[in-house]
Design an enzyme around this catalytic site. Structure first.
Site, PDB file in Angstrom:
ATOM      1  N   GLY A  42       0.817  -1.202   0.000  1.00  0.00           N
ATOM      2  CA  GLY A  42       0.000   0.000   0.000  1.00  0.00           C
ATOM      3  C   GLY A  42       0.849   1.249   0.000  1.00  0.00           C
ATOM      4  O   GLY A  42       2.030   1.229  -0.363  1.00  0.00           O
ATOM      5  N   CYS A  43       0.271   2.345   0.427  1.00  0.00           N
ATOM      6  CA  CYS A  43       0.955   3.636   0.430  1.00  0.00           C
ATOM      7  C   CYS A  43       2.263   3.557   1.207  1.00  0.00           C
ATOM      8  O   CYS A  43       2.295   3.121   2.352  1.00  0.00           O
ATOM      9  CB  CYS A  43       0.045   4.698   1.039  1.00  0.00           C
ATOM     10  SG  CYS A  43       0.838   6.305   1.221  1.00  0.00           S
ATOM     11  N   PHE A  44       3.336   4.022   0.577  1.00  0.00           N
ATOM     12  CA  PHE A  44       4.629   3.917   1.244  1.00  0.00           C
ATOM     13  C   PHE A  44       4.800   4.896   2.398  1.00  0.00           C
ATOM     14  O   PHE A  44       5.722   4.774   3.192  1.00  0.00           O
ATOM     15  CB  PHE A  44       5.807   4.017   0.271  1.00  0.00           C
ATOM     16  CG  PHE A  44       5.765   5.105  -0.769  1.00  0.00           C
ATOM     17  CD1 PHE A  44       5.134   6.321  -0.548  1.00  0.00           C
ATOM     18  CD2 PHE A  44       6.394   4.915  -1.997  1.00  0.00           C
ATOM     19  CE1 PHE A  44       5.128   7.322  -1.511  1.00  0.00           C
ATOM     20  CE2 PHE A  44       6.381   5.903  -2.975  1.00  0.00           C
ATOM     21  CZ  PHE A  44       5.746   7.120  -2.719  1.00  0.00           C
TER      22      PHE A  44
END
Length: 218
Positions: A42-44
């Site tokens: 997912g979003c880093f």
């Protein structure tokens, strides 16, 4: 742009769930000063923020892997057509925290291993969950065995869909993405999606929680 959704709180698995996940049965000791893990989940922003608060971690870089250098740019990766996944490169001391424990935190705190090509409010193949193992047998075997162990133990009520592939070139993300959680703790996306993960890390893995994050940028 990343969307905001209060229901994404479900992404932050509870400390109870984190503690319930078994430790890897196969996780041999490594007597070396440093090892590298590359993970997508997912979003880093959240992935980097979680692992920057883990004891034994020396550096976490947000970036892209799975595609080529020409497309390793946020605007292009966000189209979902480049083969890249938002990822983190974690350099850690395996004498303090093992690769298996890195994976345990990954699947119980940093990402939901049952979500295919999305994580919470973010959708597309660039948000897939993937373990990129280093050359040689050890990281691959630890990861394969642990995913199989989690499946057999029924730790999760839904099937685990984490991909497992040999590591490819890793490209650091743009400077404004680095240490985003540390620099912008009041950002609504961070508040709803990622700060609960830090709470789960602290409650579920107190032995590995570091109050002071190790940051990539100075």
């Amino acid at each position: 742009m990343k969307s905001l959704c209060a229901t994404a709180l479900a992404l932050a698995l509870s400390a109870t769930a984190a503690a319930a996940a078994p430790a890897p049965a196969y996780d041999p000791p490594v007597n070396a000063p440093a090892e590298v893990a590359i993970l997508s989940g997912g979003c880093f922003w959240g992935m980097q923020g979680v692992f920057e608060h883990v004891e034994g971690v020396r550096q976490v870089v947000a970036g892209y892997t799975g595609g080529n250098a020409a497309t390793a740019h946020y605007e292009m990766v966000s189209t979902g057509t480049t083969g890249h996944a938002e990822s983190v490169r974690i350099t850690f001391d395996p004498r303090i925290i093992s690769y298996g424990d890195i994976l345990r935190i990954f699947v119980t705190v940093a990402a939901d291993p049952t979500e295919l090509d999305y994580q919470g409010p973010d959708s597309g193949p660039q948000y897939r969950s993937e373990i990129w193992f280093a050359p040689g047998e050890q990281q691959e075997r630890i990861a394969r065995d642990y995913l199989a162990q989690l499946t057999a133990s029924k730790t999760f009520s839904s099937p685990i869909v984490v991909r497992l592939d040999p590591a490819r070139a890793f490209y650091p993300a743009e400077a404004y993405h680095q240490d985003f959680l540390v620099r912008h703790p009041d950002n609504p996306y961070i508040v709803y999606n990622d700060l609960p993960k830090l709470q789960a890390l602290q409650a579920g893995f107190p032995q590995f929680y570091a109050a002071n994050p190790v940051v990539f940028t100075r």
